[in-house]
Write an enzyme that holds these catalytic residues in place. Structure first.
Site, PDB file in Angstrom:
ATOM      1  N   LYS A  24      12.531 -20.975 -33.699  1.00 55.19           N
ATOM      2  CA  LYS A  24      12.502 -20.136 -32.463  1.00 55.19           C
ATOM      3  C   LYS A  24      12.997 -20.486 -31.219  1.00 55.19           C
ATOM      4  CE  LYS A  24      11.129 -16.281 -34.917  1.00 55.19           C
ATOM      5  NZ  LYS A  24      10.802 -16.707 -36.200  1.00 55.19           N
ATOM      6  N   GLU A  31       8.833  -9.185 -27.724  1.00 55.28           N
ATOM      7  CA  GLU A  31       8.145  -8.593 -28.752  1.00 55.28           C
ATOM      8  C   GLU A  31       7.882  -9.693 -29.727  1.00 55.28           C
ATOM      9  OE1 GLU A  31      11.814  -8.566 -28.798  1.00 55.28           O
ATOM     10  OE2 GLU A  31      11.857  -9.544 -30.947  1.00 55.28           O
ATOM     11  N   SER A  53      13.188 -23.552 -42.091  1.00 52.05           N
ATOM     12  CA  SER A  53      13.034 -22.703 -40.737  1.00 52.05           C
ATOM     13  C   SER A  53      11.903 -23.056 -39.987  1.00 52.05           C
ATOM     14  CB  SER A  53      13.245 -21.288 -41.143  1.00 52.05           C
ATOM     15  OG  SER A  53      12.322 -20.793 -41.803  1.00 52.05           O
TER      16      SER A  53
HETATM   17  C1  LIG Z   1      10.642 -16.001 -37.430  1.00 57.05           C
HETATM   18  C2  LIG Z   1      11.151 -16.888 -38.590  1.00 57.05           C
HETATM   19  C3  LIG Z   1      12.085 -16.535 -39.433  1.00 57.05           C
HETATM   20  C4  LIG Z   1      12.831 -15.473 -39.517  1.00 57.05           C
HETATM   21  O1  LIG Z   1      13.638 -15.121 -38.479  1.00 57.05           O
HETATM   22  P1  LIG Z   1      15.392 -15.282 -38.644  1.00 57.05           P
HETATM   23  O2  LIG Z   1      15.491 -14.523 -37.174  1.00 57.05           O
HETATM   24  O3  LIG Z   1      15.804 -14.609 -39.738  1.00 57.05           O
HETATM   25  O4  LIG Z   1      15.458 -16.656 -38.472  1.00 57.05           O
HETATM   26  C5  LIG Z   1      12.273 -17.347 -40.349  1.00 57.05           C
HETATM   27  N1  LIG Z   1      11.649 -18.593 -40.537  1.00 57.05           N
HETATM   28  C6  LIG Z   1      10.589 -19.040 -39.733  1.00 57.05           C
HETATM   29  C7  LIG Z   1       9.656 -20.185 -39.837  1.00 57.05           C
HETATM   30  C8  LIG Z   1      10.182 -17.864 -38.796  1.00 57.05           C
HETATM   31  O5  LIG Z   1       9.272 -18.282 -37.732  1.00 57.05           O
END
Ligand SMILES: *Cc1c(COP(=O)(O)O)cnc(C)c1O
Length: 414
Positions: free
Chosen positions: A101, A123, A390
């Site tokens: 993020k 948000e 992610s």
């Molecule tokens: C917020 C988040 C996501 C989902 O958001 P995307 O916009 O689909 O990437 C995925 N993995 C993590 C660790 C997150 O914090």
């Protein structure tokens, strides 16, 4: 249905088009008062993305503050366990704040600063984007207010504390289902009212043009790094890319730099919750239909009257009834394949990576891991796949201790 012409496949540089459309999807479905600010934002982004000083400053923060470049790890044990193609993990879990993020919040907040806006609003659902925004605002001395569903504030109390400790104000949203979709509505209402002084920092590749494009560009650092890093291991591109899809920003960030490399397959993994037939899931692309939500035409989970359906996922970060319009376009054009992993499969994915590699993935990323055994099955051992890790799982440990009972009674865990 969507008017997409399969014979004129556009290049990445033509996505979105000048009107902000990815094929039939995207656009700007907003109240009149937001048209001028969105046009202004688009012009500013067009200018600053090419501006050398802006780019240097952003790259400096990505490197020295966020910790980029994040490594690309060859997951040897996981590869052996699955018995298929080589599996590489893009380590976004090592970014400052524990997820991808921050790549986007640093970019948008730096843009806010250049535009002379002193107040940033955002948000948040699970709180991860709120924390990312609060972090960037603290770094750049901007005031920060985050809309968060009252329900989510209770579930994610730790992230509320993290945001507040960085000087952000967290505003509870009590309308509707008191979750992310309602928080976005409130943030948009605030922006309409305070647009002169306020920058709205959106957390994924969603919302009206130019947000889906702008967030893609900020997150594309993920895929650009992979393109170079894979050279340490092999000569060509990876054969497949896999990422979880909530709004779709980590997935687009990995996919987009490979968009024009048609031989690289894309797999997006949505939250299958308790199963697609149960109705309790967040698998928008797998089960939804096109409609308008939060300023864009895209796939939505909706009933026959177009009312947005309630969603469910074990992972708060994937619990969203729409999806980025670029993914809607990738789906219809066949550029990417979207599948769903259930809550159970995500938990299995979480365990699999812990046991094989000693890495605790976020529950969101665990969905990508959960579907990996199925996705690699048709692939050859000589091939390779890159999975976007992610985020890290620390934020989910409290929740997981209540779900996964790893006790001394289980001989495997003693
Ligand atoms: C917020 C988040 C996501 C989902 O958001 P995307 O916009 O689909 O990437 C995925 N993995 C993590 C660790 C997150 O914090």
């Amino acid at each position: 249905m969507t008017g997409f012409d399969r014979h004129s496949v556009p290049l990445l540089r033509d996505l979105p088009d000048v009107r902000g459309y990815f094929g039939a999807y995207g656009g700007r479905f907003v109240p009149e008062t937001l048209m001028a600010p969105l046009v202004e934002l688009e012009a500013a982004f067009r200018k600053f993305r090419r501006d050398l000083t802006f780019r240097r400053e952003l790259n400096g923060f990505l490197k020295n503050f966020a910790g980029r470049p994040t490594p690309l790890l060859f997951a040897e044990n996981l590869t052996k366990r699955l018995g298929g193609p080589r599996v590489y993990l893009k380590r976004e879990d090592l970014c400052h704040t524990g997820a991808h993020k921050v790549n986007n919040t640093l970019g948008q907040c730096l843009l806010a600063k250049r535009l002379g806006k002193k107040r940033v609003i955002a948000e948040t659902g699970a709180g991860q984007h709120g924390v990312g925004t609060a972090t960037a605002c603290a770094l750049l001395s901007l005031s920060c207010e985050v809309y968060m569903g009252a329900e989510d504030m209770e579930r994610q109390a730790l992230n509320v504390f993290r945001m507040r400790s960085m000087g952000a104000k967290v505003i509870p949203v009590t309308s509707g289902s008191r979750t992310l979709k309602d928080a976005i509505n409130e943030a948009m209402r605030d922006w309409v009212t305070n647009v002169q002084t306020t920058f709205y920092c959106i957390g994924s590749v969603v919302g009206p043009h130019p947000y889906p494009w702008m967030v893609r560009e900020f997150q594309s650092v993920i895929g650009r790094e992979v393109k170079h890093q894979i050279r340490d291991y092999q000569t060509g591109d990876p054969d497949a890319l896999v990422a979880c899809v909530g709004g779709g920003s980590n997935a687009i960030g990995l996919f987009a730099p490979f968009y024009d490399h048609k031989r690289v397959k894309f797999f997006g993994v949505e939250a299958g919750g308790e199963g697609l037939r149960s109705g309790r899931h967040s698998a928008t692309l797998c089960t939804g239909r096109p409609g308008v939500l939060h300023g864009a035409y895209t796939y939505l989970m909706q009933d026959d009257n177009g009312q947005v359906l309630g969603t469910h996922s074990i992972s708060a970060g994937l619990d969203y009834p729409a999806v980025g319009p670029e993914h809607a376009f990738y789906k219809d054009s066949g550029r990417a394949t979207y599948v769903a992993a259930t809550d159970k499969e995500a938990l299995a994915g979480f365990k699999l990576l812990n046991e094989t590699e000693g890495l605790s993935a976020a529950l969101e990323s665990s969905h990508a891991l959960g579907s990996l055994p199925r996705l690699v099955r048709p692939m050859k051992n000589s091939q390779s796949v890159v999975l976007c890790l992610s985020g890290r799982g620390d934020k989910d440990m409290g929740q997981l201790t209540g779900i996964l009972h790893l006790g001394s009674s289980d001989p495997k865990n003693t």
